[in-house]
Scaffold this motif. Structure first.
Motif, mmCIF file in Angstrom:
data_model
loop_
_atom_site.group_PDB
_atom_site.id
_atom_site.type_symbol
_atom_site.label_atom_id
_atom_site.label_comp_id
_atom_site.label_asym_id
_atom_site.label_seq_id
_atom_site.Cartn_x
_atom_site.Cartn_y
_atom_site.Cartn_z
ATOM 1 N N HIS A 180 0.843 -1.193 0.000
ATOM 2 C CA HIS A 180 0.000 0.000 0.000
ATOM 3 C C HIS A 180 0.875 1.238 0.000
ATOM 4 C CE1 HIS A 180 -2.976 2.966 0.983
ATOM 5 N NE2 HIS A 180 -2.487 3.162 2.197
ATOM 6 N N LYS A 181 0.713 2.102 -1.008
ATOM 7 C CA LYS A 181 1.571 3.274 -1.147
ATOM 8 C C LYS A 181 0.837 4.535 -0.739
ATOM 9 C CE LYS A 181 2.761 4.676 -5.310
ATOM 10 N NZ LYS A 181 3.440 4.691 -6.619
ATOM 11 N N SER A 182 1.498 5.340 0.105
ATOM 12 C CA SER A 182 0.995 6.644 0.498
ATOM 13 C C SER A 182 2.174 7.608 0.461
ATOM 14 C CB SER A 182 0.385 6.586 1.903
ATOM 15 O OG SER A 182 -0.042 7.861 2.321
ATOM 16 N N GLU A 183 2.217 8.442 -0.587
ATOM 17 C CA GLU A 183 3.364 9.329 -0.823
ATOM 18 C C GLU A 183 4.640 8.504 -0.898
ATOM 19 O OE1 GLU A 183 3.261 12.508 -1.607
ATOM 20 O OE2 GLU A 183 1.095 12.662 -1.398
ATOM 21 N N ASN A 184 5.623 8.799 -0.040
ATOM 22 C CA ASN A 184 6.911 8.120 -0.125
ATOM 23 C C ASN A 184 6.956 6.795 0.636
ATOM 24 O OD1 ASN A 184 6.768 10.197 2.062
ATOM 25 N ND2 ASN A 184 8.597 9.146 2.774
ATOM 26 N N GLU A 185 5.895 6.461 1.379
ATOM 27 C CA GLU A 185 5.889 5.223 2.153
ATOM 28 C C GLU A 185 5.024 4.146 1.511
ATOM 29 O OE1 GLU A 185 7.013 6.134 6.769
ATOM 30 O OE2 GLU A 185 4.910 5.803 6.285
ATOM 31 N N SER A 186 5.526 2.921 1.515
ATOM 32 C CA SER A 186 4.773 1.744 1.085
ATOM 33 C C SER A 186 4.719 0.777 2.262
ATOM 34 C CB SER A 186 5.444 1.078 -0.119
ATOM 35 O OG SER A 186 5.361 1.911 -1.252
ATOM 36 N N ILE A 187 3.501 0.287 2.581
ATOM 37 C CA ILE A 187 3.285 -0.466 3.823
ATOM 38 C C ILE A 187 2.414 -1.687 3.554
ATOM 39 C CG2 ILE A 187 2.449 -0.321 6.209
ATOM 40 C CD1 ILE A 187 2.582 2.739 5.940
ATOM 41 N N ILE A 188 2.670 -2.757 4.295
ATOM 42 C CA ILE A 188 1.755 -3.906 4.313
ATOM 43 C C ILE A 188 1.985 -4.694 5.603
ATOM 44 C CG2 ILE A 188 3.298 -5.559 3.165
ATOM 45 C CD1 ILE A 188 0.805 -6.574 1.620
ATOM 46 N N TYR A 189 0.919 -5.277 6.141
ATOM 47 C CA TYR A 189 1.004 -6.268 7.212
ATOM 48 C C TYR A 189 0.848 -7.629 6.551
ATOM 49 C CZ TYR A 189 0.492 -2.833 11.011
ATOM 50 O OH TYR A 189 0.683 -1.797 11.890
ATOM 51 N N THR A 190 1.887 -8.434 6.563
ATOM 52 C CA THR A 190 1.828 -9.691 5.841
ATOM 53 C C THR A 190 2.714 -10.740 6.501
ATOM 54 O OG1 THR A 190 1.958 -10.678 3.610
ATOM 55 C CG2 THR A 190 3.717 -9.164 4.254
ATOM 56 N N TYR A 191 2.588 -11.968 6.036
ATOM 57 C CA TYR A 191 3.338 -13.089 6.609
ATOM 58 C C TYR A 191 4.769 -13.110 6.103
ATOM 59 C CZ TYR A 191 4.777 -17.915 7.519
ATOM 60 O OH TYR A 191 5.457 -19.039 7.928
ATOM 61 N N LEU A 192 5.707 -13.362 7.031
ATOM 62 C CA LEU A 192 7.108 -13.582 6.681
ATOM 63 C C LEU A 192 7.618 -14.801 7.449
ATOM 64 C CD1 LEU A 192 8.518 -9.942 6.673
ATOM 65 C CD2 LEU A 192 8.158 -11.418 4.689
ATOM 66 N N GLU A 193 8.448 -15.597 6.779
ATOM 67 C CA GLU A 193 8.945 -16.834 7.379
ATOM 68 C C GLU A 193 10.416 -16.711 7.749
ATOM 69 O OE1 GLU A 193 8.979 -21.624 6.367
ATOM 70 O OE2 GLU A 193 7.587 -20.259 5.360
ATOM 71 N N LYS A 194 10.753 -17.211 8.913
ATOM 72 C CA LYS A 194 12.096 -17.088 9.469
ATOM 73 C C LYS A 194 13.153 -17.752 8.588
ATOM 74 C CE LYS A 194 14.827 -17.960 13.651
ATOM 75 N NZ LYS A 194 14.820 -18.492 15.031
ATOM 76 N N ASP A 195 14.288 -17.076 8.442
ATOM 77 C CA ASP A 195 15.480 -17.579 7.747
ATOM 78 C C ASP A 195 15.227 -17.926 6.284
ATOM 79 O OD1 ASP A 195 17.005 -17.271 10.038
ATOM 80 O OD2 ASP A 195 16.634 -19.326 10.725
ATOM 81 N N LYS A 196 14.253 -17.255 5.683
ATOM 82 C CA LYS A 196 13.970 -17.459 4.260
ATOM 83 C C LYS A 196 14.306 -16.184 3.480
ATOM 84 C CE LYS A 196 12.255 -21.600 4.938
ATOM 85 N NZ LYS A 196 12.974 -22.808 4.485
ATOM 86 N N GLY A 244 13.544 -12.757 11.608
ATOM 87 C CA GLY A 244 12.593 -12.806 12.719
ATOM 88 C C GLY A 244 11.855 -14.130 12.791
ATOM 89 N N GLU A 245 11.105 -14.312 13.867
ATOM 90 C CA GLU A 245 10.260 -15.497 13.992
ATOM 91 C C GLU A 245 9.143 -15.427 12.952
ATOM 92 O OE1 GLU A 245 10.917 -18.112 15.929
ATOM 93 O OE2 GLU A 245 12.731 -17.046 16.538
ATOM 94 N N SER A 246 8.691 -16.560 12.472
ATOM 95 C CA SER A 246 7.633 -16.601 11.453
ATOM 96 C C SER A 246 6.336 -16.018 12.012
ATOM 97 C CB SER A 246 7.401 -18.038 10.989
ATOM 98 O OG SER A 246 8.568 -18.568 10.403
ATOM 99 N N GLY A 247 5.652 -15.225 11.196
ATOM 100 C CA GLY A 247 4.389 -14.634 11.614
ATOM 101 C C GLY A 247 4.059 -13.404 10.792
ATOM 102 N N ILE A 248 3.124 -12.595 11.286
ATOM 103 C CA ILE A 248 2.685 -11.393 10.585
ATOM 104 C C ILE A 248 3.548 -10.207 11.016
ATOM 105 C CG2 ILE A 248 0.753 -9.844 10.100
ATOM 106 C CD1 ILE A 248 0.377 -12.677 9.023
ATOM 107 N N TYR A 249 4.029 -9.471 10.023
ATOM 108 C CA TYR A 249 4.907 -8.334 10.281
ATOM 109 C C TYR A 249 4.451 -7.115 9.488
ATOM 110 C CZ TYR A 249 8.232 -11.283 12.741
ATOM 111 O OH TYR A 249 8.821 -12.115 13.661
ATOM 112 N N LYS A 250 4.769 -5.950 10.040
ATOM 113 C CA LYS A 250 4.545 -4.706 9.323
ATOM 114 C C LYS A 250 5.797 -4.388 8.519
ATOM 115 C CE LYS A 250 3.149 0.133 9.943
ATOM 116 N NZ LYS A 250 2.857 1.212 10.927
ATOM 117 N N VAL A 251 5.637 -4.307 7.210
ATOM 118 C CA VAL A 251 6.732 -4.004 6.296
ATOM 119 C C VAL A 251 6.567 -2.549 5.840
ATOM 120 C CG1 VAL A 251 7.867 -4.619 4.131
ATOM 121 C CG2 VAL A 251 6.785 -6.403 5.539
ATOM 122 N N VAL A 252 7.574 -1.729 6.073
ATOM 123 C CA VAL A 252 7.512 -0.312 5.712
ATOM 124 C C VAL A 252 8.725 0.060 4.865
ATOM 125 C CG1 VAL A 252 7.362 2.058 6.527
ATOM 126 C CG2 VAL A 252 6.272 0.222 7.836
#
Length: 375
Positions: A180-196, A244-252
């Motif tokens: 999701h883009k708002s001006e200069n920032e792009s953001i999402i809350y999504t799943y990320l898996e550890k050590d991948k 990080g540990e696997s789970g939902i993260y805020k990516v900015v």
């Protein structure tokens, strides 16, 4: 025996000449004798037009630097918003034979953004040239400082698409998740898996644009992020690794030219495979009575759907319990209908202008998105 003595004689001569040669090389010293001089700018003021980003905007000419013996000289052109160049922006680097450089509108606009000049306002850009020799930029000399008035246009920041084994979509480029883009920032809350591993694309395809860490070990064309959070490391020449540990993260992502950062922090709701999700709002007869929030149908891990009629002023949220508890999702950051999901304390109501017809509402907590599709 005589032949042996002759060989010894010649060997001694060779060693002696070698020593003299080495001593002479050690005495070789290069001194700077004259700094580069900015001779001319093609314009005193530049109005940049975003409709023609590749048009020539400014040409810089300079007189070459000089050194005590012939050697390869390189040049760096720097821009700054201040005459003392406390935070210079590199416009370009050039080799010995180059004595001028022409910059396009987009290059000048990026430089203006990089030194903090506001859009649509004429501001002074200072320019100077550095000369140096060698790969470690030895014997640097600086030119005089000159300036040009620049009116930049508002930057259009790039789109970023998440892809990789660490992500929800895996290595399928055509399904890469847009942020999701708002001006200069792009953001999402999504799943990320550890050590991948993962990376960002500029499109839902492998080419032409890829984004990774700005590091000497990564491919030159992919270097972008100047700053990353501690849970991100270089994986290889193309990718980053999530620690990080696997789970939902805020990516900015902050795409400001002076920042270009990537920060990943844990969501307040790290889990995604919730047993039950409920719909609350002025829909499905609930009328914001949280105890009557309607149960949605689970169709996958973290994925729920519900079909109902939606009025013109429809507003609703998703809950993980029939109360105003910790499990709470809505439109990311504030009230609206972006299609991106935000957890409690970083969301607002989802607001949708329905027509009284039937709509399927789907929420995907793992991917960090929701959809509203007319039936």
């Amino acid at each position: 025996m005589k032949n042996y003595n002759i060989y010894k004689f010649f060997f001694a001569i060779v060693v002696f000449l070698g020593i003299i040669s080495c001593e002479e090389r050690e005495e070789l010293v290069i001194d700077s004798t004259g700094s580069p001089i900015v001779m001319d700018l093609s314009k005193e003021s530049v109005f940049l037009d975003g409709n023609f980003p590749n048009n020539p905007a400014l040409t810089v000419n300079w007189e070459a630097a000089s050194y005590s013996i012939p050697t390869e000289v390189n040049y760096i052109i720097e821009a700054s918003s201040t005459e003392n160049f406390t935070e210079p922006y590199v416009l370009g680097t050039f080799g010995q034979s180059v004595k001028y450089a022409t910059f396009t509108a987009v290059q000048m606009n990026n430089a203006a953004a990089g030194i903090g000049l506001p859009a649509n306002v004429a501001g002074k850009m200072y320019l100077k040239i550095k000369s140096y020799i060698g790969t470690t930029q030895q014997l640097q000399q600086e030119s005089n400082v000159t300036s040009v008035m620049v009116t930049p246009y508002k930057l259009v920041y790039p789109d970023f698409f998440l892809v990789g084994e660490a992500s929800y979509v895996g290595w399928t480029a055509s399904a890469a998740q847009i942020l999701h883009k708002s001006e200069n920032e792009s953001i999402i809350y999504t799943y990320l898996e550890k050590d991948k591993n993962f990376r960002f694309l500029g499109q839902q395809d492998w080419n032409p644009i890829n984004y990774s860490i700005d590091d000497a070990t990564t491919d030159a064309g992919n270097r972008y992020f100047k700053q990353v959070s501690s849970n991100i490391t270089v994986a290889d020449h193309e990718n980053m690794k999530f620690g990080g540990e696997s789970g939902i993260y805020k990516v900015v992502i902050d795409a400001d030219k002076t920042v270009q950062s990537l920060k990943i922090t844990a969501s307040p709701i790290l889990a995604f495979d919730i047993p039950q999700v409920y719909l609350v709002g002025n829909v499905a007869g609930v009328n914001w009575t949280v105890e009557s929030a309607v149960a949605m149908t689970k169709t996958g891990a973290g994925v729920f759907e519900f079909t109902t009629t939606l009025p013109a002023d429809a507003e609703f949220k998703f809950l993980g319990q029939q109360s105003w508890g910790a499990l709470d999702w809505g439109n990311i950051s504030s009230t609206g209908n972006t299609g991106f999901l935000g957890p409690k304390d970083d969301n607002g109501n989802i607001k949708f202008a329905g027509d009284g017809g039937s709509y399927k509402i789907t929420v995907n907590i793992k991917a960090g998105i929701y959809t509203i599709v007319k039936q």
